[in-house]
Design a protein around this motif. Structure first.
Motif, PDB file in Angstrom:
ATOM      1  N   ASP A 162       0.858  -1.186   0.000  1.00 20.15           N
ATOM      2  CA  ASP A 162       0.000   0.000   0.000  1.00 20.15           C
ATOM      3  C   ASP A 162       0.895   1.237   0.000  1.00 20.15           C
ATOM      4  OD1 ASP A 162      -1.717   2.100   0.431  1.00 20.15           O
ATOM      5  OD2 ASP A 162      -2.481   1.369   2.363  1.00 20.15           O
ATOM      6  N   PRO A 163       0.964   1.984  -1.108  1.00 16.24           N
ATOM      7  CA  PRO A 163       1.876   3.141  -1.173  1.00 16.24           C
ATOM      8  C   PRO A 163       1.524   4.242  -0.182  1.00 16.24           C
ATOM      9  CG  PRO A 163       0.397   3.111  -3.065  1.00 16.24           C
ATOM     10  CD  PRO A 163       0.200   1.813  -2.359  1.00 16.24           C
ATOM     11  N   ASN A 164       0.300   4.215   0.320  1.00 15.91           N
ATOM     12  CA  ASN A 164      -0.122   5.251   1.270  1.00 15.91           C
ATOM     13  C   ASN A 164      -0.214   4.727   2.704  1.00 15.91           C
ATOM     14  OD1 ASN A 164      -0.492   7.318  -0.758  1.00 15.91           O
ATOM     15  ND2 ASN A 164      -2.330   6.206  -1.397  1.00 15.91           N
ATOM     16  N   ALA A 165       0.368   3.571   2.942  1.00 17.00           N
ATOM     17  CA  ALA A 165       0.334   3.015   4.304  1.00 17.00           C
ATOM     18  C   ALA A 165       0.971   3.982   5.293  1.00 17.00           C
ATOM     19  CB  ALA A 165       1.066   1.679   4.328  1.00 17.00           C
ATOM     20  N   LEU A 166       0.402   4.027   6.485  1.00 17.57           N
ATOM     21  CA  LEU A 166       0.889   4.972   7.505  1.00 17.57           C
ATOM     22  C   LEU A 166       2.087   4.370   8.232  1.00 17.57           C
ATOM     23  CD1 LEU A 166      -2.477   6.359   8.912  1.00 17.57           C
ATOM     24  CD2 LEU A 166      -1.032   7.246   7.084  1.00 17.57           C
ATOM     25  N   ILE A 167       3.212   4.373   7.519  1.00 18.96           N
ATOM     26  CA  ILE A 167       4.447   3.820   8.065  1.00 18.96           C
ATOM     27  C   ILE A 167       5.623   4.467   7.353  1.00 18.96           C
ATOM     28  CG2 ILE A 167       4.398   1.887   6.413  1.00 18.96           C
ATOM     29  CD1 ILE A 167       5.755   0.176   8.595  1.00 18.96           C
ATOM     30  N   SER A 168       6.699   4.675   8.093  1.00 18.80           N
ATOM     31  CA  SER A 168       7.941   5.118   7.476  1.00 18.80           C
ATOM     32  C   SER A 168       9.093   4.284   8.009  1.00 18.80           C
ATOM     33  CB  SER A 168       8.220   6.595   7.748  1.00 18.80           C
ATOM     34  OG  SER A 168       9.466   6.956   7.155  1.00 18.80           O
ATOM     35  N   GLU A 212       3.172  10.706   0.650  1.00 20.10           N
ATOM     36  CA  GLU A 212       1.994  11.194   1.363  1.00 20.10           C
ATOM     37  C   GLU A 212       1.760  10.391   2.632  1.00 20.10           C
ATOM     38  OE1 GLU A 212       0.264  13.983   0.746  1.00 20.10           O
ATOM     39  OE2 GLU A 212       1.873  14.287  -0.729  1.00 20.10           O
ATOM     40  N   GLY A 213       2.017   9.074   2.555  1.00 20.61           N
ATOM     41  CA  GLY A 213       1.850   8.240   3.736  1.00 20.61           C
ATOM     42  C   GLY A 213       2.812   8.622   4.845  1.00 20.61           C
ATOM     43  N   GLN A 214       4.066   8.936   4.481  1.00 20.46           N
ATOM     44  CA  GLN A 214       5.034   9.355   5.491  1.00 20.46           C
ATOM     45  C   GLN A 214       4.641  10.676   6.131  1.00 20.46           C
ATOM     46  OE1 GLN A 214       8.535   9.077   2.886  1.00 20.46           O
ATOM     47  NE2 GLN A 214       9.430   7.588   4.306  1.00 20.46           N
ATOM     48  N   LYS A 215       4.171  11.612   5.319  1.00 15.63           N
ATOM     49  CA  LYS A 215       3.746  12.905   5.872  1.00 15.63           C
ATOM     50  C   LYS A 215       2.595  12.716   6.860  1.00 15.63           C
ATOM     51  CE  LYS A 215       4.999  15.581   1.729  1.00 15.63           C
ATOM     52  NZ  LYS A 215       4.463  16.342   0.573  1.00 15.63           N
ATOM     53  N   GLU A 216       1.635  11.887   6.455  1.00 15.09           N
ATOM     54  CA  GLU A 216       0.465  11.717   7.317  1.00 15.09           C
ATOM     55  C   GLU A 216       0.827  11.001   8.618  1.00 15.09           C
ATOM     56  OE1 GLU A 216      -4.110   9.974   7.321  1.00 15.09           O
ATOM     57  OE2 GLU A 216      -2.987  10.069   5.431  1.00 15.09           O
ATOM     58  N   VAL A 217       1.689   9.982   8.525  1.00 16.60           N
ATOM     59  CA  VAL A 217       2.037   9.269   9.750  1.00 16.60           C
ATOM     60  C   VAL A 217       2.842  10.170  10.680  1.00 16.60           C
ATOM     61  CG1 VAL A 217       4.232   8.184   9.028  1.00 16.60           C
ATOM     62  CG2 VAL A 217       2.746   7.038  10.680  1.00 16.60           C
ATOM     63  N   MET A 218       3.640  11.074  10.127  1.00 15.84           N
ATOM     64  CA  MET A 218       4.360  12.029  10.969  1.00 15.84           C
ATOM     65  C   MET A 218       3.392  12.973  11.679  1.00 15.84           C
ATOM     66  SD  MET A 218       7.710  13.121   8.785  1.00 15.84           S
ATOM     67  CE  MET A 218       9.182  12.091   8.777  1.00 15.84           C
TER      68      MET A 218
END
Length: 509
Positions: free
Chosen positions: A197-203, A492-498
């Motif tokens: 999932d490219p938008n997964a909430l993980i970095s 986008e996923g990294q930004k959101e998880v941050m």
């Protein structure tokens, strides 16, 4: 990387100051809050706690039936393919021994060879040499001894001859976890993982700190004889509200073990790995367990053993509870043992599952035994880590079977600081918020045995000690400074998880 003055730095300082003001009261209230009961490393494993492996409560039989319903024939065929693969792989491992563990020097991690990458993906274990200069690592060990001498009340296992210490906040541990080289090494390792999932909430590019213990094992010790096991829960791997929440092992249950991807991260995000509040059971998502060596240590000198089969070994210990031998085991020294007992045609799928989950006990780690998991041939497939030096970092995938020498037959201490690699996720941020409070209070990391811990210890470090070591990455990894979602090249996923992590940590309203 972000500059040292982040947009919310002032807000972050206010958060920390607020927590510090309440720390004394928090210590007084520790026994009545969310702390686990007091304990040591022996509480994390059934074998060290004096428990025996036995059938579990009947609901596990129903659970097993549900897991494989409709896939029985595919599962049987998959099992036979798996046994054939193990017969091919294990002799290769036995022949190479420690040489099968891929190694890389810290100075080369930005340009890792394709050979290293391929072997690491297959084996799930690695040694990164020279992450910290040898003399710096030895200085940390010396500082540890000074801290222990100043604080003789420190809990340890076994109590009469300490080998594993219930320390989480010593100056040496703070310096090692926050060290820029170690954080870079963890980032390198975690980026072997990927998300469908490219938008997964993980970095995976932003390590978070997890406060684990340390080992200073002395020559001759045989008490810290921890056999083959897997961290991250036990029964939870089969349970729908455990690892089943992310369908982590679905390919295995469906009879397609070859399609199981141990490096897919998004399926791990909803996992509950500590349903039973076990002492020492990790509730944070650790992509790798690892340790920083503080000694020159080789095979049989109180060091680590690993099983470098990764996906095959995982599939085997998960499927083992569904199969039984038609004829009982013979003497394993007999010439016909492998042919008669281990032969695929001697094993059948249990059409009416029982409640056995071989080596699994609620609230304890997953353990493995030669008698319970015969096809893994653990005496041959468990290999020692190669000789390590102070400053080397050893890592293994969170599903890897590992153990420690049953006897420390060396002539000097075998000392390490356990420092796992954890990605930035929302649930990890939630844990970090709780862990941050225990750091400020000096009480044990929330996953481990409760009590007053180091709250009264002389020389215990604080926030400024973290800042001195690594004022940006180290502080963020500790939950002491907000993540910078304006950092370049983020998904986008990294930004959101941050952003979500910053809110959980109290940096945003």
């Amino acid at each position: 990387m972000a500059s040292t003055v982040l947009p919310g730095a002032r807000a972050g300082r206010r958060v920390i100051q607020s927590l510090q003001k309440t720390s004394k009261q928090a210590v007084r209230n520790a026994a009545t809050t969310s702390q686990k009961r007091e304990g040591d490393i022996s509480d994390a494993f059934a074998s060290l706690s004096g428990l025996t492996f036995k059938p579990l409560e009947p609901r596990f039989a129903d659970l097993k039936s549900q897991l494989i319903a409709g896939n029985e024939e595919a599962l049987y065929d998959s099992w036979n393919r798996l046994l054939a693969s193990l017969r091919e792989e294990i002799p290769l491992i036995a022949e190479k021994g420690p040489r099968i563990v891929p190694e890389i020097d810290f100075k080369d991690i930005d340009n890792a060879s394709e050979e290293f990458k391929a072997e690491h993906r297959k084996r799930g274990v690695a040694v990164i040499r020279n992450v910290m200069p040898e003399q710096e690592a030895l200085a940390l060990k010396k500082e540890l001894r000074v801290y222990l001498e100043a604080n003789p009340s420190t809990k340890a296992f076994p109590a009469e001859n300490p080998q594993v210490y219930e320390l989480y906040w010593s100056p040496s541990q703070i310096k090692a976890r926050s060290h820029p080289n170690l954080i870079k090494a963890q980032r390198f390792l975690m980026e072997f993982w990927h998300s469908k999932d490219p938008n997964a909430l993980i970095s995976s590019s932003h390590p978070m700190i997890y406060a684990d213990r340390l080992r200073m094992r002395m020559p001759g010790d045989a008490k810290f004889a921890l056999g083959p096991h897997v961290d991250g829960g036990s029964c939870e791997r089969w349970e729908p509200d455990g690892y089943g929440k992310g369908n982590v092992y679905d390919a295995i249950w469906q009879g397609k073990w070859e399609e199981y991807d141990p490096w897919e991260s998004s399926c791990r995000l909803p996992v509950v790995s500590d349903k039973y509040q076990g002492v020492g059971a990790c509730s944070m998502f650790r992509m790798f367990q690892g340790w920083l060596s503080l000694s020159n240590t080789g095979p049989f000198e109180g060091t680590l053993l690993v099983n470098p089969l990764l996906s095959r070994a995982t599939a085997y210990f998960l499927l083992r509870p569904f199969f039984s031998p038609k004829k009982p085991a013979q003497d394993p020294t007999a010439e016909t043992y492998e042919e008669a007992f281990l032969a695929p045609n001697n094993w059948e799928l249990n059409r009416t599952p029982d409640s056995w989950l071989h080596g699994a006990t609620p609230g304890h780690g997953q353990e493995l035994r030669a008698q319970l998991h015969p096809h893994l041939n653990l005496p041959s497939s468990m290999v020692h880590m190669p000789r390590v030096n102070p400053g080397d970092y050893v890592s293994w995938h969170c599903d890897t079977i590992h153990a420690v020498d049953s006897v420390h037959a060396g002539k000097s201490d075998s000392s390490v600081m356990y420092i796992p690699a954890c990605p930035l996720t929302v649930s990890n941020a939630e844990f970090s918020a709780r862990q941050r409070e225990t750091f400020l209070n000096g009480t044990p990391c929330p996953d481990f045995g409760g009590g007053v811990g180091e709250s009264q210890h002389i020389g215990r470090p604080g926030v400024e000690d973290v800042r001195k070591v690594n004022p940006v990455e180290g502080m963020m990894a500790f939950g002491l400074l907000e993540w910078d979602s304006a950092e370049p090249n983020l998904t986008e996923g990294q930004k959101e998880v941050m952003d979500r992590a910053n809110k959980v940590l109290g940096f945003y309203a």
